[in-house]
Design an enzyme around this catalytic site. Structure first.
Site, PDB file in Angstrom:
ATOM      1  N   ARG A 145     -25.417   3.427  -2.245  1.00 19.65           N
ATOM      2  CA  ARG A 145     -24.538   4.250  -2.970  1.00 19.65           C
ATOM      3  C   ARG A 145     -25.284   5.439  -3.759  1.00 19.65           C
ATOM      4  NH1 ARG A 145     -22.447   1.788  -0.505  1.00 19.65           N
ATOM      5  NH2 ARG A 145     -20.815  -0.091  -0.980  1.00 19.65           N
ATOM      6  N   SER A 185     -15.008  -1.005  -7.063  1.00 23.16           N
ATOM      7  CA  SER A 185     -16.050  -1.898  -7.699  1.00 23.16           C
ATOM      8  C   SER A 185     -16.606  -0.967  -8.821  1.00 23.16           C
ATOM      9  CB  SER A 185     -17.192  -2.108  -6.587  1.00 23.16           C
ATOM     10  OG  SER A 185     -17.046  -2.882  -5.866  1.00 23.16           O
ATOM     11  N   GLU A 232     -20.578   2.293 -11.134  1.00 20.67           N
ATOM     12  CA  GLU A 232     -20.525   2.969  -9.921  1.00 20.67           C
ATOM     13  C   GLU A 232     -19.696   4.251 -10.049  1.00 20.67           C
ATOM     14  OE1 GLU A 232     -20.026   0.603  -6.238  1.00 20.67           O
ATOM     15  OE2 GLU A 232     -18.396   2.221  -5.760  1.00 20.67           O
TER      16      GLU A 232
HETATM   17  C1  LIG Z   1      -9.349   0.480  -4.588  1.00 21.47           C
HETATM   18  C2  LIG Z   1     -10.622   1.055  -4.535  1.00 21.47           C
HETATM   19  C3  LIG Z   1     -11.727   0.555  -3.402  1.00 21.47           C
HETATM   20  C4  LIG Z   1     -12.599   1.315  -3.168  1.00 21.47           C
HETATM   21  N1  LIG Z   1     -13.666   0.527  -2.166  1.00 21.47           N
HETATM   22  C5  LIG Z   1     -14.889   1.270  -1.942  1.00 21.47           C
HETATM   23  C6  LIG Z   1     -15.889   0.798  -1.176  1.00 21.47           C
HETATM   24  O1  LIG Z   1     -15.658  -0.112  -0.512  1.00 21.47           O
HETATM   25  N2  LIG Z   1     -17.203   1.259  -0.835  1.00 21.47           N
HETATM   26  C7  LIG Z   1     -17.173   2.587  -1.714  1.00 21.47           C
HETATM   27  O2  LIG Z   1     -18.501   2.918  -1.562  1.00 21.47           O
HETATM   28  N3  LIG Z   1     -16.511   3.003  -2.611  1.00 21.47           N
HETATM   29  C8  LIG Z   1     -15.255   2.471  -2.717  1.00 21.47           C
HETATM   30  N4  LIG Z   1     -14.514   3.034  -3.549  1.00 21.47           N
HETATM   31  C9  LIG Z   1     -14.889   4.217  -4.478  1.00 21.47           C
HETATM   32  C10 LIG Z   1     -14.440   5.501  -3.714  1.00 21.47           C
HETATM   33  O3  LIG Z   1     -13.211   5.245  -3.152  1.00 21.47           O
HETATM   34  C11 LIG Z   1     -15.228   6.342  -3.159  1.00 21.47           C
HETATM   35  O4  LIG Z   1     -16.598   6.449  -3.717  1.00 21.47           O
HETATM   36  C12 LIG Z   1     -14.674   7.471  -2.498  1.00 21.47           C
HETATM   37  O5  LIG Z   1     -15.416   7.909  -1.226  1.00 21.47           O
HETATM   38  C13 LIG Z   1     -14.546   8.678  -3.648  1.00 21.47           C
HETATM   39  O6  LIG Z   1     -14.069   9.778  -2.962  1.00 21.47           O
HETATM   40  P1  LIG Z   1     -13.150  10.629  -3.797  1.00 21.47           P
HETATM   41  O7  LIG Z   1     -12.508  11.733  -2.760  1.00 21.47           O
HETATM   42  O8  LIG Z   1     -11.937   9.905  -4.385  1.00 21.47           O
HETATM   43  O9  LIG Z   1     -14.086  11.287  -4.749  1.00 21.47           O
HETATM   44  P2  LIG Z   1     -13.803  11.592  -6.370  1.00 21.47           P
HETATM   45  O10 LIG Z   1     -13.602  10.253  -7.131  1.00 21.47           O
HETATM   46  O11 LIG Z   1     -12.753  12.713  -6.597  1.00 21.47           O
HETATM   47  O12 LIG Z   1     -15.212  11.913  -6.982  1.00 21.47           O
HETATM   48  C14 LIG Z   1     -16.251  11.314  -6.834  1.00 21.47           C
HETATM   49  C15 LIG Z   1     -17.673  12.200  -6.990  1.00 21.47           C
HETATM   50  O13 LIG Z   1     -17.666  12.901  -5.881  1.00 21.47           O
HETATM   51  C16 LIG Z   1     -17.701  14.294  -5.967  1.00 21.47           C
HETATM   52  N5  LIG Z   1     -16.840  15.004  -5.013  1.00 21.47           N
HETATM   53  C17 LIG Z   1     -15.717  14.570  -4.376  1.00 21.47           C
HETATM   54  N6  LIG Z   1     -15.528  15.420  -3.615  1.00 21.47           N
HETATM   55  C18 LIG Z   1     -16.676  16.416  -3.309  1.00 21.47           C
HETATM   56  C19 LIG Z   1     -16.847  17.392  -2.715  1.00 21.47           C
HETATM   57  N7  LIG Z   1     -15.957  18.117  -2.008  1.00 21.47           N
HETATM   58  N8  LIG Z   1     -17.856  18.202  -2.631  1.00 21.47           N
HETATM   59  C20 LIG Z   1     -18.743  17.871  -3.830  1.00 21.47           C
HETATM   60  N9  LIG Z   1     -18.644  16.690  -4.396  1.00 21.47           N
HETATM   61  C21 LIG Z   1     -17.412  15.821  -4.408  1.00 21.47           C
HETATM   62  C22 LIG Z   1     -17.010  14.318  -7.438  1.00 21.47           C
HETATM   63  O14 LIG Z   1     -17.377  15.576  -7.944  1.00 21.47           O
HETATM   64  C23 LIG Z   1     -17.395  13.087  -7.933  1.00 21.47           C
HETATM   65  O15 LIG Z   1     -18.874  13.318  -8.339  1.00 21.47           O
HETATM   66  C24 LIG Z   1     -13.138   2.299  -3.891  1.00 21.47           C
HETATM   67  C25 LIG Z   1     -12.170   3.071  -5.042  1.00 21.47           C
HETATM   68  C26 LIG Z   1     -11.195   2.198  -5.013  1.00 21.47           C
HETATM   69  C27 LIG Z   1     -10.061   2.789  -6.127  1.00 21.47           C
END
Ligand SMILES: Cc1cc2nc3c(=O)[nH]c(=O)nc-3n(C[C@H](O)[C@H](O)[C@H](O)COP(=O)(O)OP(=O)(O)OC[C@H]3O[C@@H](n4cnc5c(N)ncnc54)[C@H](O)[C@@H]3O)c2cc1C
Length: 350
Positions: free
Chosen positions: A166, A243, A344
């Site tokens: 992570r 999570s 997380e």
């Molecule tokens: C129902 C559910 C299930 C999930 N299951 C998992 C799982 O099994 N495993 C897991 O690892 N995660 C899981 N997650 C967490 C999440 O989905 C992941 O971490 C996902 O990759 C976040 O991506 P995002 O585009 O939504 O980022 P955001 O939530 O928009 O941002 C998260 C972080 O990433 C940064 N970021 C996003 N895009 C960029 C970019 N283009 N450049 C630089 N920084 C950036 C943001 O600044 C922030 O710091 C889950 C979430 C939910 C709601």
């Protein structure tokens, strides 16, 4: 570049809490990004990069600077193979699950167990997304990013991203430095699905033929839905950030201390290969064994009825309520087990 003012952030996140962004730009191109960065720097505004909003807790006071939503999508498959792998260049704004579906349909293995995770492709390297026995660090070839230090584009190989559980340079040592524009994935054409995780083995138990990639993807999505870890329209358990706590990684003496505390209470610390590999302990087990039942509610927030690690907005929750439930869980786990649970999701603003 289209600059919006006072934009509500809650609807742009899966947890749906928090106040507005002072400014928001949805970047459709590199020139939008350059312009937005220049705007923020010239006014001394803080910059926050938003992906799919699935790993965020936005403060009730919102974000006083510029939120830059990276929206450049697209999946391009490079011709031929490179060291036996097919390379996909994927825009940071692409939906992660759409890309997984695309790869599975193209019979390319390596990310099938990561089906159903919400968010954008650009978000995946940030916390080295992982689930059901796979992590993106195993298949990321390189990351193209805009370097806020000098405005240059950088091509970071997987090693330079510093991946671990992570974690990557993007959420630790170089946090806030890079805007990820594109991620290149190297997948195995005609590869077999990865079926090491207990839940998946159980799902396919008794089958004589090996499941294919599409069946594995469906199985993962099915297991996720059961745990409230798939965003399903109308399912209140999916209004979360996934999570909420990382599985703690313990050293030997911490592990021994935990074992003794558990023994004194008549419990056995759960152990299975996926945890042992990284000397991790199940955070869900710690939460449940600290007296928090699934469905436990505090104000408008609750622990999911389907998974002890997901904190769910029951409707109308504030980020203060999210923090109150987080603190209560952290404090009790620490008191009983001597272990600090690390959240997380990323906390924005405040
Ligand atoms: C129902 C559910 C299930 C999930 N299951 C998992 C799982 O099994 N495993 C897991 O690892 N995660 C899981 N997650 C967490 C999440 O989905 C992941 O971490 C996902 O990759 C976040 O991506 P995002 O585009 O939504 O980022 P955001 O939530 O928009 O941002 C998260 C972080 O990433 C940064 N970021 C996003 N895009 C960029 C970019 N283009 N450049 C630089 N920084 C950036 C943001 O600044 C922030 O710091 C889950 C979430 C939910 C709601």
């Amino acid at each position: 570049m289209l600059l919006q003012e006072n934009v509500a952030l809650a609807p742009l996140t899966t947890l749906q809490v928090g106040g507005p962004a002072r400014f928001l730009v949805e970047a459709q191109s590199l020139s939008d990004i350059r312009e937005a960065v220049q705007f923020a720097q010239s006014r001394d505004l803080r910059l926050f990069v938003l992906g799919g909003g699935s790993n965020l807790v936005v403060s009730d006071t919102g974000f006083p600077g510029l939120v830059l939503k990276v929206a450049m999508a697209g999946i391009e498959r490079r011709p031929g193979t490179h060291e036996g792998k097919v390379l996909f260049d994927v825009g940071a704004g692409e939906s992660w699950d759409r890309f997984v579906s695309h790869a599975v349909r193209a019979q390319c293995a390596g990310i099938e167990c990561l089906s159903g995770i919400p968010g954008s492709v650009g978000g995946t390297p940030v916390q080295n997304v992982g689930a059901y026995g796979q992590e993106v660090s195993e298949t990321i070839e390189s990351v193209e990013a805009f370097d806020l230090r000098d405005g240059q584009l950088r091509d970071l190989c997987a090693e330079a991203c510093g991946f671990s559980y992570r974690s990557s340079i993007f959420n630790t040592s170089e946090r806030g430095r890079f805007i990820i524009l594109r991620v290149t994935y190297a997948l195995a054409p005609g590869g077999e699905p990865h079926l090491e995780y207990a839940d998946l083995k159980q799902h396919f138990a008794g089958r004589e033929t090996r499941p294919d990639l599409a069946e594995t993807r469906e199985a993962v999505r099915h297991i996720r839905a059961r745990k409230g870890m798939l965003i399903v329209e109308g399912d209140p358990d999916s209004r979360s950030a996934g999570s909420f706590f990382k599985n703690p990684v313990l050293n030997e003496s911490q592990h021994e201390d935990l074992r003794k505390r558990a023994e004194a209470k008549g419990f056995t610390v759960p152990s299975y290969p996926a945890l042992e590999k990284n000397r991790k302990v199940s955070a869900a087990w710690l939460v449940e064994k600290s007296g928090f039942a699934r469905g436990y509610a505090l104000g408008h927030m609750a622990i999911s009825t389907k998974h002890a690690l997901a904190l769910v907005n029951r409707g109308g929750a504030t980020s203060a309520e999210v923090l109150a439930l987080k603190d209560q869980i952290q404090n009790r786990v620490e008191e009983i087990w001597g272990i600090h649970l690390e959240p997380e999701p990323v906390f924005v603003g405040g």
